[in-house]
Structure formats: C-alpha cells, structure tokens
Write a protein that holds these residues in place. Structure first.
Motif, PDB file in Angstrom:
ATOM      1  N   UNK A 103       0.972  -1.101   0.023  1.00 60.30           N
ATOM      2  CA  UNK A 103      -0.070  -0.010  -0.123  1.00 60.30           C
ATOM      3  C   UNK A 103       0.826   1.204   0.075  1.00 60.30           C
ATOM      4  N   UNK A 104       2.009   1.199   0.821  1.00 63.73           N
ATOM      5  CA  UNK A 104       2.795   2.341   0.887  1.00 63.73           C
ATOM      6  C   UNK A 104       3.412   2.778  -0.485  1.00 63.73           C
ATOM      7  N   UNK A 105       4.048   1.508  -1.154  1.00 64.25           N
ATOM      8  CA  UNK A 105       4.569   1.666  -2.289  1.00 64.25           C
ATOM      9  C   UNK A 105       3.424   2.307  -3.527  1.00 64.25           C
ATOM     10  N   UNK A 106       2.376   1.882  -3.453  1.00 64.62           N
ATOM     11  CA  UNK A 106       1.265   2.395  -4.370  1.00 64.62           C
ATOM     12  C   UNK A 106       1.017   3.748  -4.114  1.00 64.62           C
ATOM     13  N   UNK A 107       0.842   4.215  -2.894  1.00 69.36           N
ATOM     14  CA  UNK A 107       0.728   5.629  -2.498  1.00 69.36           C
ATOM     15  C   UNK A 107       1.861   6.703  -3.106  1.00 69.36           C
ATOM     16  N   UNK A 108       2.889   5.952  -3.288  1.00 74.04           N
ATOM     17  CA  UNK A 108       4.296   6.801  -3.515  1.00 74.04           C
ATOM     18  C   UNK A 108       4.173   7.044  -5.150  1.00 74.04           C
ATOM     19  N   UNK A 109       3.778   5.863  -5.830  1.00 72.90           N
ATOM     20  CA  UNK A 109       3.868   5.588  -7.293  1.00 72.90           C
ATOM     21  C   UNK A 109       2.768   6.162  -8.116  1.00 72.90           C
ATOM     22  N   UNK A 125      -4.764  10.695  -3.013  1.00 69.57           N
ATOM     23  CA  UNK A 125      -4.849  11.892  -2.803  1.00 69.57           C
ATOM     24  C   UNK A 125      -6.180  12.059  -1.744  1.00 69.57           C
ATOM     25  N   UNK A 126      -6.055  12.912  -0.751  1.00 66.02           N
ATOM     26  CA  UNK A 126      -7.533  13.131   0.087  1.00 66.02           C
ATOM     27  C   UNK A 126      -7.594  14.627  -0.301  1.00 66.02           C
ATOM     28  N   UNK A 127      -6.922  15.566  -0.852  1.00 63.06           N
ATOM     29  CA  UNK A 127      -7.320  16.792  -1.101  1.00 63.06           C
ATOM     30  C   UNK A 127      -7.030  17.066  -2.400  1.00 63.06           C
ATOM     31  N   UNK A 128      -7.506  18.138  -3.202  1.00 66.58           N
ATOM     32  CA  UNK A 128      -7.328  18.755  -4.270  1.00 66.58           C
ATOM     33  C   UNK A 128      -7.220  17.473  -5.494  1.00 66.58           C
ATOM     34  N   UNK A 129      -7.931  16.339  -5.432  1.00 64.55           N
ATOM     35  CA  UNK A 129      -7.982  15.367  -6.128  1.00 64.55           C
ATOM     36  C   UNK A 129      -8.246  15.752  -7.479  1.00 64.55           C
ATOM     37  N   UNK A 130      -7.591  15.317  -8.488  1.00 70.63           N
ATOM     38  CA  UNK A 130      -7.893  15.600 -10.019  1.00 70.63           C
ATOM     39  C   UNK A 130      -9.309  15.057 -10.260  1.00 70.63           C
ATOM     40  N   UNK A 131     -10.213  15.498 -10.704  1.00 67.29           N
ATOM     41  CA  UNK A 131     -11.714  15.099 -11.035  1.00 67.29           C
ATOM     42  C   UNK A 131     -11.635  13.862 -11.973  1.00 67.29           C
ATOM     43  N   UNK A 133      -9.206  11.319 -11.743  1.00 61.36           N
ATOM     44  CA  UNK A 133      -8.577  10.211 -11.106  1.00 61.36           C
ATOM     45  C   UNK A 133      -9.508   9.229 -10.516  1.00 61.36           C
ATOM     46  N   UNK A 134      -9.011   7.931 -10.477  1.00 64.08           N
ATOM     47  CA  UNK A 134     -10.107   7.009  -9.810  1.00 64.08           C
ATOM     48  C   UNK A 134      -9.649   7.004  -8.388  1.00 64.08           C
ATOM     49  N   UNK A 135     -10.270   6.248  -7.531  1.00 60.75           N
ATOM     50  CA  UNK A 135     -10.079   6.251  -5.982  1.00 60.75           C
ATOM     51  C   UNK A 135     -10.290   4.574  -5.678  1.00 60.75           C
ATOM     52  N   UNK A 136      -9.640   4.288  -4.373  1.00 58.17           N
ATOM     53  CA  UNK A 136      -9.737   3.157  -3.876  1.00 58.17           C
ATOM     54  C   UNK A 136     -10.252   2.876  -2.592  1.00 58.17           C
ATOM     55  N   UNK A 137     -10.629   1.853  -2.010  1.00 55.11           N
ATOM     56  CA  UNK A 137     -10.896   1.729  -0.601  1.00 55.11           C
ATOM     57  C   UNK A 137      -9.785   0.829  -0.071  1.00 55.11           C
ATOM     58  N   UNK A 138      -8.920   1.219   0.947  1.00 55.72           N
ATOM     59  CA  UNK A 138      -7.754   0.354   1.277  1.00 55.72           C
ATOM     60  C   UNK A 138      -8.218  -0.719   2.443  1.00 55.72           C
ATOM     61  N   UNK A 139      -7.858  -1.882   2.164  1.00 60.73           N
ATOM     62  CA  UNK A 139      -7.925  -2.887   3.102  1.00 60.73           C
ATOM     63  C   UNK A 139      -6.495  -3.482   3.251  1.00 60.73           C
TER      64      UNK A 139
END
Length: 258
Positions: A109-115, A121-127, A129-135
């Motif tokens: 998860x940390x690697x994916x967040x960097x790449x 992103x929590x703020x100023x998301x590009x409209x 962009x996809x989003x995920x829910x992390x488990x």
C-alpha cells in the motif's frame, strides 16, 4: 446463481510478457496463441462477484478481452510493476461503481501511494482520477471478499515477502522462491494449485520447472497449473506433453472451475 468458483487466467507471462519486445527467440516468434503471454493475473468469479489478483500493465487489455464489466476488488501479491502498473485503468469501474476495494500488505500500500499518489490523494483530487478503498492485510490474517473467506499465504520472492491466496479449494501463488512449513500447512489439500514456473534454468527469485514440480508434488493438489512463464521455458505444446498428467501449463484466457 452458483457459488462455484470460476478462475480465468488473464495473463500467464513473466514481467516482460511473451513475446519479449525485439526478441528473435523461437518461442517469441511462435504463431501458437498459447505461446503469447500477458503479464500474470487471474480473475476470480462466483455468484455476482468479480475479483482480480494483481493488475499489471496489461490490465486494460485483459478486462476488454474477457468482457469484465464489473470489478469488486483487487488482491495484490506484491508491489512489483508487472503486478501493479495497471491500477490507473480501474477508472471505468470507479466511474460506474465508486471506490474500488484493494487488499494488500502495508508495504505494498505504501508503494502504491508513492507511485500513484493522485489515486490516494485526500485533497485537491484531480476530477478524472480513480479512487480506492484500502484494506490492509494484517498479520497474515484471513479476510473476506464478497461472502467468501481468503487465507493469505506468505512466501518469499528472493528476500521479498509476497502473498499468495487460498480461496475455497483454490490456491494461487506467484513469484515464489521459498515458503515456510507453517505457510505450507495452509495450502495442503487444495484441489487446484497455481504456482510460478519461470524456466528450466535456476533463478534467484522464482521457481524453475524442477522446483515447481517438486512443490506441486509436496502440496498434493488434484491439479496444478503453472504460470508466470517465460519464453525460456519453451513452446507450450512441447512442455505440456512432458508434464505429469495432473500438471498443466496455464495459458492466457484459460478458464477453470473449482
């Protein structure tokens, strides 16, 4: 509806895929479609659920080929690019369904967040962009996807810990070189085993063919399918004929029922 698990091999190739770009190796020039291998991944389907294990750089093509119109989540084995680089292509699913669940080790998860920081992103998301829910998969503990339990199986890709997964009587392991006895217990009596078999020559971080065959015999599954196959293993049809009756080379778009 059926609770039976259907497994579709979306890709069965190594990190470069087969054919390798620019290669003149005979397997790379083969006209047999079973010798063409996208980056490794499987689709798990039952009832109305669809989950994939890994989403590499061929993810978009794999989803179109197999007409996968709904995606309930992604299980990641590890962070290497051939298993993760397609995550941006979840966008069509996100636009229709909302945040796409992912399941992975904290390190992955940390690697994916960097790449792919724009996805997380929590703020100023590009409209767009996809989003995920992390488990996060914690302490190798079992978790559920849909209505079905998943047992994580820890193995080692050289020194890198990677996850395999047991779902019902199906076990999927890729990029494996070693595995502890305590983890082996989790996969005993699987009906179907999928495991990597890179080539005949020894490799520092993958089972070669001899090691994969020995592993298959130790697990004792009713059927074993080899995946994460390089062109150096040889022609599909030639290798397949040499394998024990209960062991097979997987190939792209092969579908099996568990």
């Amino acid at each position: 509806m059926s609770n039976r698990l259907k497994v579709t091999f979306l890709g069965t190739g190594t990190s470069q895929g087969v054919p390798v770009i620019g290669s003149e190796h005979p397997v790379c020039l083969s006209k047999n479609p079973k010798d063409n291998r996208l980056r490794v991944s499987v689709l798990l389907s039952w009832d109305h659920y669809n989950y994939v294990i890994d989403c590499g750089p061929d993810f978009r093509q794999q989803m179109l080929t197999n007409k996968v119109n709904k995606l309930d989540g992604i299980l990641f084995t590890h962070e290497h690019s051939d298993h993760t680089a397609g995550i941006d292509d979840i966008r069509p699913y996100f636009f229709r369904q909302g945040d796409i669940p992912i399941y992975a080790h904290k390190r992955v998860i940390s690697s994916l967040k960097k790449r792919f920081d724009y996805i997380f992103a929590d703020e100023n998301r590009y409209p767009g962009a996809p989003a995920v829910s992390i488990n996060e998969i914690k302490n190798n503990s079992s978790f559920k996807i849909g209505d079905t339990a998943v047992v994580p199986v820890e193995a080692y890709h050289n020194r890198l810990p990677v996850f395999g997964f047991r779902i019902k009587d199906f076990t999927y392991l890729t990029d494996v070189k070693t595995i502890e006895a305590s983890e082996m217990k989790k996969i005993k009596n699987s009906k179907i085993l999928v495991v990597n078999a890179l080539r005949e020559e020894a490799h520092h971080s993958h089972f070669n063919l001899e090691e994969a065959l020995a592993f298959s015999e130790e697990v004792g599954a009713e059927k074993t399918y080899f995946t994460h196959i390089s062109h150096l293993l040889g022609f599909h049809d030639v290798v397949e004929k040499k394998l024990p009756k209960n062991v097979h080379l997987a190939y792209d778009n092969l579908v099996i029922d568990v």
